[in-house]
Design a protein around this motif. Structure first.
Motif, PDB file in Angstrom:
ATOM      1  N   GLU A 181       0.864  -1.070  -0.033  1.00 46.91           N
ATOM      2  CA  GLU A 181       0.015   0.030   0.022  1.00 46.91           C
ATOM      3  C   GLU A 181       0.959   1.316   0.129  1.00 46.91           C
ATOM      4  OE1 GLU A 181      -1.218  -2.380   3.128  1.00 46.91           O
ATOM      5  OE2 GLU A 181      -1.688  -3.166   1.283  1.00 46.91           O
TER       6      GLU A 181
ATOM      7  N   LYS B 101      -7.990   1.287   1.694  1.00 49.08           N
ATOM      8  CA  LYS B 101      -7.347   1.262   3.233  1.00 49.08           C
ATOM      9  C   LYS B 101      -6.589   2.437   3.227  1.00 49.08           C
ATOM     10  CE  LYS B 101      -4.530  -1.965   5.790  1.00 49.08           C
ATOM     11  NZ  LYS B 101      -3.368  -2.607   5.192  1.00 49.08           N
ATOM     12  N   ASN B 103      -3.672   4.798   3.897  1.00 42.71           N
ATOM     13  CA  ASN B 103      -2.320   4.118   4.002  1.00 42.71           C
ATOM     14  C   ASN B 103      -1.357   5.325   3.940  1.00 42.71           C
ATOM     15  OD1 ASN B 103      -3.047   5.302   1.483  1.00 42.71           O
ATOM     16  ND2 ASN B 103      -1.979   3.534   0.205  1.00 42.71           N
ATOM     17  N   ALA B 185     -13.970   1.276   5.510  1.00 43.09           N
ATOM     18  CA  ALA B 185     -13.281   0.818   6.789  1.00 43.09           C
ATOM     19  C   ALA B 185     -13.495   1.862   7.893  1.00 43.09           C
ATOM     20  CB  ALA B 185     -11.838   0.467   6.401  1.00 43.09           C
TER      21      ALA B 185
END
Lengths: 304, 259
Positions: A181, B101, B103, B185
């Motif tokens: 990521e 997500k 990051n 999330a």
């Protein structure tokens, strides 16, 4: 299985595994206590700072400490760039299922399995006779030998090859641990691949790369076989003054004291004290590297 | 009196017969889609329908996946993004991305936002500080972090981290912002903040958002595209897709009959 047998089996397994773990600790303790008791009496500032005297039955071991430290340092300087760059190529640049990368990996695995005495012979044949001999033919006066003889540099390079797999494997592991990521985020912000490597991947991989350096130093500082033919000397009246000098080495000095002494009883305390210093030096190097790693890791985790 | 039919907004980006394969397997088939300038386009559809793949094609992040290949055209301001005048690095500075997500880098809050500017060559400290502040304000995060810009971004809450990632994407002043399930999330309050933010951002940016949340698509988007099995089943104004879809499959999906 009844409750009683299940409990007995559980307790038995606990006892066996615990005993195995204790055995490991016990062996280390026995070695350390024995070495410390035998060596402490002989240990002094003079022992650490003076050269051996009277056929090694008196005096100190300073030249051996100095030689070990300088050689290990040179080895680290030689092995880290090559090892880290190789790992970066393998993990970051080599295409998936690349044959070159596959061949390199096979080579690394085999390199890691080669007995250390073979590295010594390789160093003698390649570095001293081939490279050093070649340099002599080109650079030295005919009949003189400047480069084609055992020397600090050749020993350090031989050990660098020996420790190369350690550094490559540890570095690759560290690169693998950097989350995908973070790379994606960097690339999505318009960073090039090399910018991503330098600014995002390396800072996070640094603790793992330093671990590789620690392992390499710990391995390289204690190895004797690879330097037997490539640079270490039985006794030298002077410290090495260039990369082309021979040197004394703690590990080899232990071997010399243990096997070559005319008077075993007189040498024994010296032998103990030398082993003590070798162990202490290795531990100190490890501690230093671990503290660097912990600090870097804390810094990386804190995000500064 | 009849309401005048608004002229269609010009397309900021557009795909024509886009096909994306991973090895032999097509993940996106023959998708032609216009992304109107300064509007929000929502991509919806069940998992594995190709919407995220489609999104990642728009800034060529798929190029990083071994074996991925694209056919057809992707246009940015009517010019192909594969044209030689535009490499992937340049493209990604114009088409930013926020990931599912959050990051953030393990760096300070300031360094996170300044990252894209620094790799772009901006060195002037005052200019950096100015752009960082503007981006954090733009992402509605400034008031919460202005006193601790030097602290680690990892100390922020999940919702703050995601807004930091949005600020980071905005800092390089892209023209298009791609969002891959940016709130999946997050808790409902943090999600609401992100959605408010999207509303504000569309005044300046063209936004494409992938979402699994039907209500979210309905709330934030102007146009909705429904993907199924790699195909674009239907695209239209969000209201129409949710109230009066033309395709049976779209209706089944938005009413929750499958998914």
């Amino acid at each position: 299985m009844s409750v009683a047998t299940r409990k007995a089996a559980g307790a038995g397994l606990f006892a066996v595994t615990g005993a195995a773990a204790l055995l490991v600790v016990a062996m280390l303790v026995v070695i350390l206590v024995d070495v410390a008791r035998g060596g402490a009496a002989r240990l002094s500032w003079e022992f650490l700072s003076a050269a051996p005297e009277e056929g090694m039955m008196a005096g100190g071991i300073f030249p051996a400490i100095y030689g070990t430290a300088v050689m290990t340092l040179m080895m680290t300087v030689a092995v880290m760039p090559v090892g880290v760059l190789t790992a970066v190529y393998l993990h970051e640049y080599a295409p998936a299922r690349s044959r070159v990368a596959g061949a390199v990996r096979v080579a690394i695995n085999n390199l890691a399995g080669v007995p250390s005495i073979v590295f010594g012979l390789f160093g003698l044949g390649f570095f001293i006779q081939f490279v050093g001999g070649g340099l002599d033919r080109v650079l030295s006066e005919p009949g003189t030998v400047t480069y084609g003889k055992p020397a600090l540099l050749w020993a350090a390079l031989t050990l660098a090859i020996l420790t190369l797999p350690v550094v490559i494997v540890a570095t690759e592991e560290a690169l693998r641990a950097v989350p995908r990521e973070h790379r994606d985020a960097s690339l999505a912000l318009g960073a090039t691949k090399s910018q991503t490597l330098v600014r995002v991947v390396f800072p996070q991989a640094l603790p793992g790369i330093l671990t590789g350096a620690i392992l390499a130093v710990a391995r390289g500082a204690g190895e004797v076989a690879p330097i037997l033919f490539t640079g270490v000397a039985y006794f030298l009246p002077e410290l090495p003054n260039s990369a082309w000098s021979q040197f004394m080495h703690l590990g080899y000095h232990v071997y010399v004291l243990a096997t070559q002494s005319p008077d075993v009883e007189a040498t024994r305390p010296l032998l103990y004290a030398t082993v003590f210093v070798l162990l202490a030096l290795t531990f100190a190097l490890n501690l230093l590297a671990i503290s660097i790693r912990t600090r870097t890791r804390r810094k990386a985790a804190a995000g500064h | 009196m009849t309401t005048p039919v608004p002229a269609p907004a010009p397309a900021k980006m557009e795909t024509r017969s886009l096909e994306i394969r991973y090895g032999e397997k097509p993940a996106v088939k023959d998708v032609s889609l216009r992304l109107p300038d300064r509007q929000v386009t929502a991509l919806i559809g069940p998992s594995g329908c190709g919407k995220s793949t489609f999104l990642r094609a728009l800034n060529r992040m798929n190029d990083l996946i071994p074996g991925a290949s694209a056919d057809g055209e992707i246009l940015l301001d009517d010019k192909s993004i594969y044209a030689s005048h535009l490499d992937a690095v340049e493209l990604r500075r114009r088409v930013g991305m926020v990931f599912q997500k959050s990051n953030p880098f393990p760096k300070s809050i300031f360094e996170n936002v300044a990252y894209g500017l620094k790799v772009g060559g901006l060195k002037d400290r005052a200019a950096l500080a100015d752009r960082v502040e503007r981006s954090l304000r733009g992402a509605a995060l400034w008031d919460e972090v202005k006193d601790r810009l030097g602290e680690s971004a990892l100390g922020l809450s999940g919702g703050q981290q995601q807004r930091l990632c949005i600020a980071r994407a905005l800092a390089i002043e892209p023209e298009v912002v791609l969002m891959d399930e940016p709130a999946s999330a997050l808790d409902p309050i943090a999600t609401a903040k992100i959605e408010d933010l999207i509303h504000e951002l569309k005044a300046r940016y063209t936004i494409v958002i992938v979402t699994h949340n039907m209500q979210q698509a309905a709330r934030v988007s102007d146009q909705t595209a429904f993907f199924y099995m790699g195909e674009l089943v239907e695209v239209g104004p969000t209201e129409q897709i949710f109230t009066n879809p033309r395709q049976q499959r779209t209706e089944d999906y938005v009413t929750g009959k499958f998914g």
